[in-house]
Design a protein around this motif. Sequence first.
Motif, PDB file in Angstrom:
ATOM      1  N   LEU A 278     -40.975  15.856  17.900  1.00  0.00           N
ATOM      2  CA  LEU A 278     -41.442  16.970  18.727  1.00  0.00           C
ATOM      3  C   LEU A 278     -40.500  18.168  18.632  1.00  0.00           C
ATOM      4  CD1 LEU A 278     -42.715  15.108  21.930  1.00  0.00           C
ATOM      5  CD2 LEU A 278     -44.060  15.984  20.016  1.00  0.00           C
ATOM      6  N   GLY A 279     -39.954  18.366  17.423  1.00  0.00           N
ATOM      7  CA  GLY A 279     -39.114  19.520  17.159  1.00  0.00           C
ATOM      8  C   GLY A 279     -37.663  19.377  17.544  1.00  0.00           C
ATOM      9  N   LYS A 280     -37.245  18.202  18.044  1.00  0.00           N
ATOM     10  CA  LYS A 280     -35.859  18.025  18.467  1.00  0.00           C
ATOM     11  C   LYS A 280     -35.211  16.892  17.690  1.00  0.00           C
ATOM     12  CE  LYS A 280     -32.918  17.107  22.479  1.00  0.00           C
ATOM     13  NZ  LYS A 280     -32.871  16.917  23.948  1.00  0.00           N
ATOM     14  N   GLU A 281     -33.970  17.119  17.242  1.00  0.00           N
ATOM     15  CA  GLU A 281     -33.238  16.058  16.556  1.00  0.00           C
ATOM     16  C   GLU A 281     -32.809  14.993  17.563  1.00  0.00           C
ATOM     17  OE1 GLU A 281     -29.147  15.276  14.007  1.00  0.00           O
ATOM     18  OE2 GLU A 281     -29.937  17.327  14.161  1.00  0.00           O
ATOM     19  N   LEU A 282     -33.078  13.735  17.213  1.00  0.00           N
ATOM     20  CA  LEU A 282     -32.707  12.619  18.074  1.00  0.00           C
ATOM     21  C   LEU A 282     -31.322  12.125  17.681  1.00  0.00           C
ATOM     22  CD1 LEU A 282     -36.105  10.677  18.036  1.00  0.00           C
ATOM     23  CD2 LEU A 282     -35.334  12.418  19.668  1.00  0.00           C
ATOM     24  N   LYS A 283     -30.363  12.334  18.549  1.00  0.00           N
ATOM     25  CA  LYS A 283     -28.978  11.968  18.250  1.00  0.00           C
ATOM     26  C   LYS A 283     -28.729  10.469  18.391  1.00  0.00           C
ATOM     27  CE  LYS A 283     -27.503  16.315  17.920  1.00  0.00           C
ATOM     28  NZ  LYS A 283     -26.955  16.903  16.681  1.00  0.00           N
ATOM     29  N   HIS A 284     -29.633   9.771  19.086  1.00  0.00           N
ATOM     30  CA  HIS A 284     -29.382   8.369  19.409  1.00  0.00           C
ATOM     31  C   HIS A 284     -30.431   7.451  18.783  1.00  0.00           C
ATOM     32  CE1 HIS A 284     -27.259  10.739  22.464  1.00  0.00           C
ATOM     33  NE2 HIS A 284     -26.376   9.775  22.417  1.00  0.00           N
ATOM     34  N   TYR A 285     -30.856   7.817  17.591  1.00  0.00           N
ATOM     35  CA  TYR A 285     -31.763   6.964  16.831  1.00  0.00           C
ATOM     36  C   TYR A 285     -31.198   6.810  15.423  1.00  0.00           C
ATOM     37  CZ  TYR A 285     -35.974   5.124  14.596  1.00  0.00           C
ATOM     38  OH  TYR A 285     -36.863   4.353  13.882  1.00  0.00           O
ATOM     39  N   PRO A 286     -30.256   5.874  15.229  1.00  0.00           N
ATOM     40  CA  PRO A 286     -29.613   5.703  13.916  1.00  0.00           C
ATOM     41  C   PRO A 286     -30.549   5.015  12.925  1.00  0.00           C
ATOM     42  CG  PRO A 286     -28.817   4.045  15.456  1.00  0.00           C
ATOM     43  CD  PRO A 286     -29.733   4.947  16.231  1.00  0.00           C
ATOM     44  N   PHE A 287     -31.133   5.795  12.046  1.00  0.00           N
ATOM     45  CA  PHE A 287     -32.108   5.297  11.082  1.00  0.00           C
ATOM     46  C   PHE A 287     -31.538   5.419   9.678  1.00  0.00           C
ATOM     47  CE2 PHE A 287     -35.814   6.637   8.347  1.00  0.00           C
ATOM     48  CZ  PHE A 287     -36.323   5.358   8.178  1.00  0.00           C
ATOM     49  N   HIS A 288     -31.575   4.320   8.912  1.00  0.00           N
ATOM     50  CA  HIS A 288     -31.034   4.379   7.558  1.00  0.00           C
ATOM     51  C   HIS A 288     -31.761   3.390   6.651  1.00  0.00           C
ATOM     52  CE1 HIS A 288     -28.671   0.555   7.687  1.00  0.00           C
ATOM     53  NE2 HIS A 288     -28.785   0.772   8.983  1.00  0.00           N
ATOM     54  N   LYS A 289     -31.693   3.633   5.351  1.00  0.00           N
ATOM     55  CA  LYS A 289     -32.284   2.735   4.365  1.00  0.00           C
ATOM     56  C   LYS A 289     -31.720   3.069   2.991  1.00  0.00           C
ATOM     57  CE  LYS A 289     -36.348   5.757   3.877  1.00  0.00           C
ATOM     58  NZ  LYS A 289     -37.822   5.861   3.989  1.00  0.00           N
ATOM     59  N   VAL A 290     -31.806   2.110   2.075  1.00  0.00           N
ATOM     60  CA  VAL A 290     -31.426   2.343   0.686  1.00  0.00           C
ATOM     61  C   VAL A 290     -32.563   3.090   0.007  1.00  0.00           C
ATOM     62  CG1 VAL A 290     -30.961   1.253  -1.546  1.00  0.00           C
ATOM     63  CG2 VAL A 290     -29.925   0.321   0.533  1.00  0.00           C
ATOM     64  N   ILE A 291     -32.263   4.256  -0.564  1.00  0.00           N
ATOM     65  CA  ILE A 291     -33.310   5.025  -1.251  1.00  0.00           C
ATOM     66  C   ILE A 291     -32.908   5.429  -2.673  1.00  0.00           C
ATOM     67  CG2 ILE A 291     -34.255   5.934   0.907  1.00  0.00           C
ATOM     68  CD1 ILE A 291     -32.905   8.628   0.173  1.00  0.00           C
ATOM     69  N   LEU A 292     -31.639   5.332  -2.998  1.00  0.00           N
ATOM     70  CA  LEU A 292     -31.148   5.713  -4.323  1.00  0.00           C
ATOM     71  C   LEU A 292     -30.629   4.469  -5.030  1.00  0.00           C
ATOM     72  CD1 LEU A 292     -30.352   7.955  -6.378  1.00  0.00           C
ATOM     73  CD2 LEU A 292     -28.174   8.155  -5.135  1.00  0.00           C
ATOM     74  N   TYR A 293     -31.098   4.219  -6.245  1.00  0.00           N
ATOM     75  CA  TYR A 293     -30.718   2.987  -6.941  1.00  0.00           C
ATOM     76  C   TYR A 293     -30.822   3.156  -8.446  1.00  0.00           C
ATOM     77  CZ  TYR A 293     -35.806   2.484  -7.226  1.00  0.00           C
ATOM     78  OH  TYR A 293     -37.135   2.689  -7.477  1.00  0.00           O
TER      79      TYR A 293
END
Length: 280
Positions: free
Chosen positions: A120-135
């Motif tokens: 909704l247009g705001k950066e969420l500081k407390h949602y740590p989302f990560h994944k491997v995308i470069l390989y």
Amino acid sequence: MADLTVITLTYNEEANLPDCLLSVKDIAKRIIVCDSFSTDKTLDIAKEYGAEIIQHEFYNYASQYIYAEESSNITTKWVLRLDADERLTDEARTEIERICNENENTDVSAVDVYYRVSFLGKELKHYPFHKVILYKYGKAHLENRNMDEHITVTEGRSIVLSNKLIHNDYKGLTAWVDKHNKYSNREVLDLLGQNEEKVDLSSLSFATRVKRFIKFKIYYNLPTGIRSYFYYLFRLFIKGGILDGKEGRIFAFLQAYWYRYLVDAKMYEHMINKKSKEQD
């Protein structure tokens, strides 16, 4: 420029695609857009940025991505899996280019990336989302699952990118709800054991192995309904979602409670339908 191919999946992504492709066009030798027969300006935008276009009917994300990878005759050392609503910052672009060039002949085979997620247009500081995308091509591959697919490393080791990428979907809340409704259908298939592939968990990142253990050994052993409420409270108060303001509270409710309860409801619906068929 890095010895790099970027693969992006699209369906009506005219709002997101320009920033996505702009963020990688100067460091990638090839950009491949695998499109599910878009009806908007997606293909025109892909052509404008010099992308190679493949069109293929969509079944799920994993099978679509695997099709794109296998049909593209990839000859570069590295591959970057980038969604249309994701884009590299200047800092991340510089770091990715450096990692690719410095590790062409090392045992580094994959890179785990963290995201700055907006809602909704705001950066969420407390949602740590990560994944491997470069390989490195041939030394890692995407799991063939209906939902929650991850890149598994078959040779070498993974490192973590220092700079975050941006995840920012501009399609609005209605599209977000519709997308997650479809996600819930695919997650039910996985929970029913209809995965396309069984993966050695040791090939996944440590964080992903922990997440899967908690999800399948703890979360799904809690009572239906109650578990989604507990997860919502965990995300809201323990992980700090409440500190992200109204946007954070809405996101936690929808993503942690509504979505997870929807999956439970569809599992219950499946059980009822199965009993009904057995009684006929």
